[in-house]
Scaffold this active site. Sequence first.
Site, PDB file in Angstrom:
ATOM      1  N   TYR A  30     -10.039  46.584  32.838  1.00 20.55           N
ATOM      2  CA  TYR A  30      -9.935  46.050  31.325  1.00 20.55           C
ATOM      3  C   TYR A  30     -10.941  45.638  31.120  1.00 20.55           C
ATOM      4  CZ  TYR A  30      -9.443  41.265  32.677  1.00 20.55           C
ATOM      5  OH  TYR A  30      -9.784  40.194  32.644  1.00 20.55           O
ATOM      6  N   LYS A 145     -14.042  43.634  36.523  1.00 20.05           N
ATOM      7  CA  LYS A 145     -13.019  43.100  36.071  1.00 20.05           C
ATOM      8  C   LYS A 145     -11.932  43.846  36.278  1.00 20.05           C
ATOM      9  CE  LYS A 145     -12.644  41.599  30.614  1.00 20.05           C
ATOM     10  NZ  LYS A 145     -12.617  39.831  31.042  1.00 20.05           N
ATOM     11  N   GLU A 177     -17.186  29.960  38.007  1.00 23.68           N
ATOM     12  CA  GLU A 177     -16.702  30.021  37.109  1.00 23.68           C
ATOM     13  C   GLU A 177     -15.615  29.555  36.203  1.00 23.68           C
ATOM     14  OE1 GLU A 177     -16.812  33.748  35.863  1.00 23.68           O
ATOM     15  OE2 GLU A 177     -15.745  34.840  37.611  1.00 23.68           O
ATOM     16  N   LEU A 201     -18.247  37.406  37.100  1.00 21.00           N
ATOM     17  CA  LEU A 201     -18.152  38.157  36.173  1.00 21.00           C
ATOM     18  C   LEU A 201     -18.953  38.041  35.230  1.00 21.00           C
ATOM     19  CD1 LEU A 201     -15.801  40.413  35.145  1.00 21.00           C
ATOM     20  CD2 LEU A 201     -16.466  39.091  32.945  1.00 21.00           C
TER      21      LEU A 201
END
Length: 274
Positions: A30, A145, A177, A201
């Site tokens: 996504y 993702k 993160e 990411l």
Amino acid sequence: MKLYFIDNKWTQEAYLPIEERAANFGDGVYEVIITYNKKPFKLDEHINRLFYSAREIELKIPFKKEEIKDIVFEGIKKLNQDSIKIYIQVSRGSYERIHEFPPEDVKPNFFIVFRVFKPIEDEIRYKGVKLFTYPDIRWARCDIKSLNLLPNVLAKQYAKSKGGFEALFIKNGKITEGAVSVFFAFIEGKLITHPLTNEILPSVTRSEVIDIAKELKIEVVERPIFINEIEKIEECFIASTTSEVLPVNSIDNYNFVIGERTLKIYKVFKERVK
Ligand SMILES: Cc1ncc(COP(=O)(O)O)c(C=O)c1O
């Protein structure tokens, strides 16, 4: 207000079948994009990342990049709002629940949701937000993702239950993160963030922040920050498409001031999205 693009149609009502690989396995990828003044921010970067994620899981997106861009522009025009959140999802399609890929003729399910987006209010931003650390229990391909977000869901809920805004993932003592954001900290005058590896990411906002820091002549160092360095952190913030540049006022029980350098980066960010 919302609008869906699905099966080559525009609609405000749509459903996926029960036997759908996104629901059964999180077997898909996504993207989330927002608009400023009716323009999608960093659209190419988001579409490129969508294709990267899809390629890494051997999923063929049923549109060309240019076609997706056209659909995005059309949706923005149709919804006709200043600030829109655009959610693109592609899954490996609908088929009976088998773990291996379905037969070749099963088409991926592709849809886009356009929704009015409310940015974080300045009042919250200038006070800063609270982060709570959470073990990074995600898989070894966080550069994709993917729709598999259970660890992110659990982490974010944990942070929320403690009165926080975001969770900060810790892996072997280092900060990777946030659950839905990247993390930056100033240490000894340098801006530090985790390097681009399989553990985070490749955030679009991260690249923008690094570029802004360079413009501001701030030295950027891409290296992991260990949680035991917390006392050395002078100021810190999280960044993402939806939170932009968001100052952090605490991590667990440790407090920070909202720093001038963070606010300066935010100011330049806002100039760039105008
Ligand atoms: C795990 C994770 N890291 C970082 C980000 C920020 O990425 P971007 O700046 O591309 O929105 C997100 C955004 O949703 C995320 O889910």
